[in-house]
Write an enzyme that holds these catalytic residues in place. Sequence first.
Site, short mmCIF file in Angstrom:
data_model
loop_
_atom_site.label_atom_id
_atom_site.label_comp_id
_atom_site.label_asym_id
_atom_site.label_seq_id
_atom_site.Cartn_x
_atom_site.Cartn_y
_atom_site.Cartn_z
N HIS A 152 0.78 -1.25 0.00
CA HIS A 152 0.00 0.00 0.00
C HIS A 152 0.81 1.29 0.00
O HIS A 152 0.70 2.11 0.92
CB HIS A 152 -1.03 0.01 1.14
N ASP A 207 -6.15 -4.53 0.26
CA ASP A 207 -5.98 -4.37 1.71
C ASP A 207 -7.35 -4.47 2.41
O ASP A 207 -7.65 -3.68 3.31
CB ASP A 207 -5.27 -3.06 2.07
O1 DOR Z 1 -6.02 0.10 7.96
C1 DOR Z 1 -5.47 -0.97 8.17
N1 DOR Z 1 -6.14 -2.04 8.63
N2 DOR Z 1 -4.15 -1.07 7.95
C2 DOR Z 1 -3.46 -2.15 8.34
O2 DOR Z 1 -2.26 -2.17 8.14
C3 DOR Z 1 -4.12 -3.27 9.02
C4 DOR Z 1 -5.54 -3.32 8.67
C5 DOR Z 1 -6.32 -4.24 9.58
O3 DOR Z 1 -5.91 -5.40 9.72
O4 DOR Z 1 -7.35 -3.82 10.11
ZN ZN Z 2 -3.17 -4.75 5.40
#
Ligand code: DOR
Ligand code: ZN
Length: 444
Positions: free
Chosen positions: A234, A305
């Site tokens: 990301h 993500d």
């Molecule tokens: O926004 C995020 N959520 N960034 C991360 O690196 C982890 C992810 C999560 O697992 O909730």
């Molecule tokens: Zn992630």
Amino acid sequence: MADLLLKKGKIVFIDGVREGDVVIDKGVIVEITSEYKGPADRVIECQDKVIFPGVVDAHVHMRVPGSEYKEDFTTGSMAAISGGVTSFLDMPNNIPPIISKKMLSEKRSLIDGNSFANYGLFFGATDDNVEELKRISNVPGLKVYMGETTGNLIVRKDETLEEIFSYTSKNFPVVVHAESQECLDRFSAEYSGEDARSRVDFHSVVRPPECAREAVKHVLHIAKKFDARVHIAHASSAEEIDVIRKFKSDKVTCEVTPHHLAFDLSTYDRLGSRAKVNPPLRSREDVDALWAAINDGTVDAVASDHAPHLLKEKDGAYEQCPAGFPGVETILPVMLDAVNHGLLNLDRAAQLLSSGPARIFGIQGKGQIAVGYDADIVIVDMDLEKEVTNAAMLTKCAWTPWDGIKLKGWPIMTIMGGEVTYEGGKFVSSKRGKELTFRSPDAL
Ligand code: DOR
Ligand code: ZN
């Protein structure tokens, strides 16, 4: 006799779009030709439709074990398939985290038979589990968190990074969440006052691009010493892209997310605390830099993500609100909408969504419409325009940051290993996915 014939579609190859027929037998693409005259058990007319390689989403959080109330392998993989994602790679920041051989095999037994899509499971790094790393096999890579986010997995010491790279350079890529913890601590100390915290875009202020740039620069310097493979997860800012461009080689790859490509600081006005994500949303200039990097080849992959949290968690006060957006079922329509807006072309989209991630992680048989590849395919209608709604989402968290936004270009059918599994808005097969096979870089 072929099992399945996809007739007269616009086939998206890695180097262009050409009309033709795709012939599938025993789950594999056996022939691609301008007109196939032989027999087939089933013929799907694809006139005016696009035949797109199944999306390989290299970055998802399906929340098993530990947070099954947010997502599980069944709901998450159904969301994936409905959105044209036929393979996904799952992150290790679970409860407990996947940092031992034992936890990895427990997670394998939890997903076995429950995922509609094909999958791979990342292993997580800590400051003291390098020996465990040497005992595991068939993982897409190692995940290193340089800054804290959901789950608190973190590597703090440079010696650990060195130890990791000296081992992984011959074995698999290291995926880095690059936000420097030292830098994040500095900024949160600076903005500890009440006033700053009440700003709706506070999260983007305390986790600035500077912290991402510091971490990217640092980790790429160390990796270079070992000639190790690093994949920056990301990338979200112009500053990171500048550094990545300088270090770029076949050993240094990066991904961007649909939300960092589609949203900017103005999104806080629309979503409030729901817009909290790590790394945070950035300025319009940063978004423009990501698109430039998509088009000049600096970016190798787009990954969702997918980080589901319930709305009752997301709508809480800033500090308690967990970071993350669901995205596995919107990654393809968001990118197809961008194609319709002239931001990239279809073959570039296929490189970023399918062949790119398959190449980076050495995924056998996936990511392309080509003879000999597995028939994981999405049929796309580029003219279909639909509003995204929370109600239509299959993810257990039941919301999407694209709620209320119209997108043009949608998957209408998903084919897994030569079998139609999703069609007309419904699952039409109980076929389950398999664990992916990862080639070691020595074999590349
Ligand atoms: O926004 C995020 N959520 N960034 C991360 O690196 C982890 C992810 C999560 O697992 O909730
Ligand atoms: Zn992630």
